[in-house]
Design an enzyme around this catalytic site. Structure first.
Site, mmCIF file in Angstrom:
data_model
loop_
_atom_site.group_PDB
_atom_site.id
_atom_site.type_symbol
_atom_site.label_atom_id
_atom_site.label_comp_id
_atom_site.label_asym_id
_atom_site.label_seq_id
_atom_site.Cartn_x
_atom_site.Cartn_y
_atom_site.Cartn_z
ATOM 1 C CG ASP A 59 -2.502 2.082 4.285
ATOM 2 O OD1 ASP A 59 -3.134 3.213 4.675
ATOM 3 O OD2 ASP A 59 -3.238 1.003 4.318
ATOM 4 N NE ARG B 237 -1.181 -10.366 0.577
ATOM 5 C CZ ARG B 237 -1.222 -9.790 -0.098
ATOM 6 N NH1 ARG B 237 0.220 -9.696 -0.983
ATOM 7 N NH2 ARG B 237 -2.026 -8.852 -0.446
ATOM 8 C CG ASP C 46 -4.067 -10.309 1.792
ATOM 9 O OD1 ASP C 46 -3.899 -10.796 1.425
ATOM 10 O OD2 ASP C 46 -3.268 -9.546 1.199
ATOM 11 C CB SER D 135 -7.440 -0.599 -1.875
ATOM 12 O OG SER D 135 -6.677 -1.374 -1.099
#
Length: 355
Positions: free
Chosen positions: A15, A95, A124, A180
């Site tokens: 991605d 994050r 996220d 993932s």
């Protein structure tokens, strides 16, 4: 006239690699990739070469493991940061730090845009968006591009797009299964494949840090962890830095099958999601500090801390790290933990940890 610039959070996966090409074509911007190393291990090997081959004008790699441990993980540990009592917030804690580095790098390069790879389905996107907008001031000086949320491509379309772009892509998993995985020092978040079905036990090839408890050693292992004011500072009598301590505990606890989490989670965006994590060191350290607190905190302190820990965990999970309330709660935790110093002895055996 020179092109505008965009700093892209870059993992080296499909991605984010596609995003380099997509941002250049869609927005006509020069792309600088940013890889923040929070303990991803071999996954970030070759990211500079890969991003350059995809068309990035520069590739920045920042080792932020020490900052991650000392300014995010350990404050969360002291604060009882366990979302819904089981999730150690490994991804959620990463994050805000990644967002901070994105904004800092954008300012360094004079970039008007930053980009992350989040979709419109998960937590996220909120964590990144809220943190970036908070750190960039009025939210207008740095704009956010979210390719995976904007492009609307299926996984197969992404692969076709990647093939047309001539990209060499990494895949994860055995037996033709592709998971993932978000990995850092504090844990792994694993999604995809059979994990979507709550009636199916997670396959063994989904796990990489922990042994199946049935196959773990038949002999228990005793370890000792030393704390100073709620911060772990030693392992088996040896003083050690935070990054190394967590790395060693991940290996030791994982060997004994400790650290697997499988639960139905209430996501910020309003859906329930089956989530699978591996957090060996976190499970050990939370058990240790919880036991220590029974000796160092009063009954009232323990009860207040328990209530505040839930609020704190929700704040971190929901992407509200850069808020005054989170700072207020941490101030209480630092005060409450000022006598939480001492050693904790634990027994590791067949997926269980006993103080």
């Amino acid at each position: 006239m020179s092109k505008g610039k965009c700093v892209l959070a870059y993992s080296g996966g499909m991605d984010s690699t596609i995003s380099v090409v997509w941002i250049k074509e869609k927005y006509d911007l020069d792309v600088i990739t940013l890889t923040v190393d929070l303990g991803a291990g071999p996954e970030i090997e070759g990211v500079r070469e890969k991003s350059k081959s995809a068309g990035a004008i520069d590739s920045v790699v920042i080792d932020a493991k020490d900052e991650f441990v000392n300014e995010y993980i350990f404050p969360a540990l002291k604060s009882g940061g366990m979302y819904e009592d089981v999730y150690a917030l490994s991804t959620a804690l990463a994050r805000p730090l990644m967002s901070k580095k994105l904004v800092e790098t954008a300012r360094k390069y004079g970039a008007e845009y930053v980009s992350h790879g989040c979709t419109g389905k998960g937590n996220d996107q909120v964590r990144f968006d809220a943190s970036i907008m908070t750190l960039s001031g009025d939210g207008e000086s740095i704009k956010i591009i979210a390719p995976a949320r904007e492009w609307g491509m299926t996984r197969d379309e992404e692969k076709e797009y990647a093939a047309k772009a001539g990209l060499e892509l990494r895949e994860v998993g055995d037996n033709n299964r592709v998971y993932s995985i978000d990995r850092n020092l504090w844990g792994l978040a694993i999604e995809g494949e059979d994990l979507e079905d709550t009636w199916v036990e997670p396959p063994e090839d989904a796990f990489s840090w922990t042994s199946n408890a049935e196959d773990a050693p038949d002999t228990p292992e005793i370890i000792e962890i030393g704390f100073d004011k709620g911060i772990p500072i030693s392992l088996n009598g040896e003083k050690i830095d935070g990054v190394t301590l967590i790395e060693k505990l991940n290996v030791t606890a994982g060997k004994h099958g400790i650290g697997r989490v499988d639960h139905l989670e209430n996501r910020l965006v309003g859906i329930k999601s089956r989530e699978v994590y591996e957090t060996p060191a976190a499970i050990i350290l939370y058990n240790a500090i919880s036991a220590l607190e029974t000796a160092t905190l009063s009954r009232e302190q323990q009860r207040i801390k328990s209530n505040l820990s839930k609020i704190y965990s929700d704040l971190v999970y929901d992407g509200r790290w850069f808020t005054l309330l989170r700072e207020n709660i941490e101030s209480f935790m630092n005060s409450a933990q000022k006598f939480s110093s001492g050693d904790v002895k634990l027994k590791l055996y067949k997926g269980n940890v006993t103080v």
